[in-house]
Write an enzyme that holds these catalytic residues in place. Structure first.
Site, PDB file in Angstrom:
ATOM      1  N   LYS A   1      -9.423 -13.076 -45.065  1.00 15.26           N
ATOM      2  CA  LYS A   1      -9.944 -11.961 -45.846  1.00 15.26           C
ATOM      3  C   LYS A   1      -9.459 -12.061 -47.290  1.00 15.26           C
ATOM      4  CE  LYS A   1     -11.785  -9.851 -42.242  1.00 15.26           C
ATOM      5  NZ  LYS A   1     -13.207  -9.489 -42.110  1.00 15.26           N
TER       6      LYS A   1
ATOM      7  N   HIS B   1     -21.925 -12.510 -36.377  1.00 13.13           N
ATOM      8  CA  HIS B   1     -20.669 -11.788 -36.572  1.00 13.13           C
ATOM      9  C   HIS B   1     -20.074 -11.306 -35.252  1.00 13.13           C
ATOM     10  CE1 HIS B   1     -18.800  -7.666 -37.057  1.00 13.13           C
ATOM     11  NE2 HIS B   1     -18.000  -8.402 -37.813  1.00 13.13           N
TER      12      HIS B   1
END
Length: 382
Positions: free
Chosen positions: A184, A315
């Site tokens: 991230k 996802h």
């Protein structure tokens, strides 16, 4: 049994039983992405599952699920409880028609979002049932292109983790056979993002596929500047650099950057995802079957993307997406999260950077008994 008798038997079958469960699966550690750092959301500590089990008069069984993160679990369950009786007595083979029936039942509150995500659990259960009845893995029922799919880990790369923690978790993932690492980004100080990516790339070298995920927290100017800076690291892709509905902005970035751009996980209908496909606005399509309404709409989007040769990297929920990725013609990835593993008895085999598609019928999954302890609501229909 001759073919005529078999055909008559299948056509005579009907859904006779449905069980719904709202299940909260706890995470071992709460995680934070850029949405938390910007104050938009709280850390994530559990995944709320809507589990649907379906049986027919002939005793054929199917199981599917959808999910929400942070909020929405009780609402998903409430909507599913309203529409589940509409499937009793229906032919489970009519999956597309039943998807439309449930969608129209909830049309007054929309055809995406909560409605689509609730319907997804029914839709997935029906596909699982169909594949089990055929004694085929779901990937084979759909028409598989491969028996293994490249995989990467995300759960070890969240923003609350230090660089050292990310390295440790990444090394564990690679040792397990996982083929890539996603981390991230989206710190308020953009230099910190660059420093973290640089440290991970330096530690693992160029041979390990590396991806970054912004979780929609950059504006167009920041995304362009950061994208050009990240071009130096040979990333597989930059994920969700902009707001999920900024089709034009994603296309601008995709056209300008060397690094591929991907998005799709936050879109909540096939129509929303298709805007990206029709405009060829991203390089990597990352739609999510439970979020857009299930396997039925997922396959329709995938067919459009396939015609354009797009990379597909669905996802989350590897438990469903592994089969769908295996049935996609072009380059695919599947996202490894261990978060939902405690809910099921089975584990996926991973080796040489790829996740092996299970050859058990349907999704190849059975619910673990501990889901009973995490169930906060349940009901049955006959």
């Amino acid at each position: 049994m001759n073919q005529a008798t078999l055909t008559q038997t299948i056509e005579a079958d009907a859904i006779s039983y449905i069980k719904l469960r709202s299940v909260n699966v706890p995470l071992k550690q709460a995680v934070s992405d850029a949405k938390v750092l910007t104050g938009k959301q709280k850390p994530l500590g559990e995944v709320a599952l809507l589990v649907v089990e379906i049986e027919t008069k002939q005793g054929v069984y199917g199981m599917g699920f959808s999910y929400t993160l942070r909020t929405g679990g009780p609402a998903q369950y409430a909507f599913a409880k309203e529409v589940a009786p509409l499937l009793i007595g229906e032919d489970p083979s009519d999956i597309s028609r039943l998807w439309s029936k449930l969608t129209w039942a909830g049309a007054s509150v929309g055809r995406g979002g909560l409605v689509a995500q609730s319907i997804a659990a029914f839709d997935t259960a029906l596909w699982d049932l169909k594949a089990r009845r055929a004694n085929l893995p779901l990937s084979k029922l759909l028409g598989s292109h491969r028996n293994e799919v490249r995989c990467y880990n995300t759960s070890g790369g969240y923003l609350q983790a230090s660089v050292g923690e990310i390295i440790d978790k990444a090394e564990a993932s690679l040792a397990r056979g996982i083929g890539g690492i996603k981390m991230k980004v989206g710190h308020p100080d953009h230099k910190e993002d660059i420093a973290r990516v640089e440290a991970i790339r330096k530690h693992f070298g160029d041979s390990v596929p590396l991806m970054v995920d912004v979780n929609q927290q950059w504006d167009r100017t920041t995304a362009m500047r950061m994208g050009k800076a990240l071009d130096d690291f040979g990333l597989q892709w930059i994920e969700e650099p902009l707001d999920a509905y900024d089709v034009a902005g994603h296309k601008m970035l995709s056209d300008a950057l060397i690094t591929p751009v991907g998005t799709g996980e936050m879109l909540v209908s096939a129509a929303e995802v298709n805007r990206y496909v029709e405009n060829e606005a991203v390089d990597v399509l990352m739609h999510d079957a439970p979020r857009i309404g299930g396997i039925t709409p997922f396959l329709k989007v995938a067919a459009q993307a396939e015609q354009r040769g797009m990379i597909m990297a669905p996802h989350f929920v590897m438990e469903i997406h592994l089969h769908l990725a295996a049935a996609y013609e072009h380059s695919t990835w599947v996202e490894h999260f261990e978060w939902l593993e405690p809910a099921f008895n089975e584990r996926f085999e991973i080796r040489d950077g790829k996740m092996i598609v299970p050859q058990r019928p349907g999704l190849g999954l059975t619910l673990h008994e501990q889901t009973d302890h995490w169930t906060v609501a349940s009901c049955e229909f006959r």
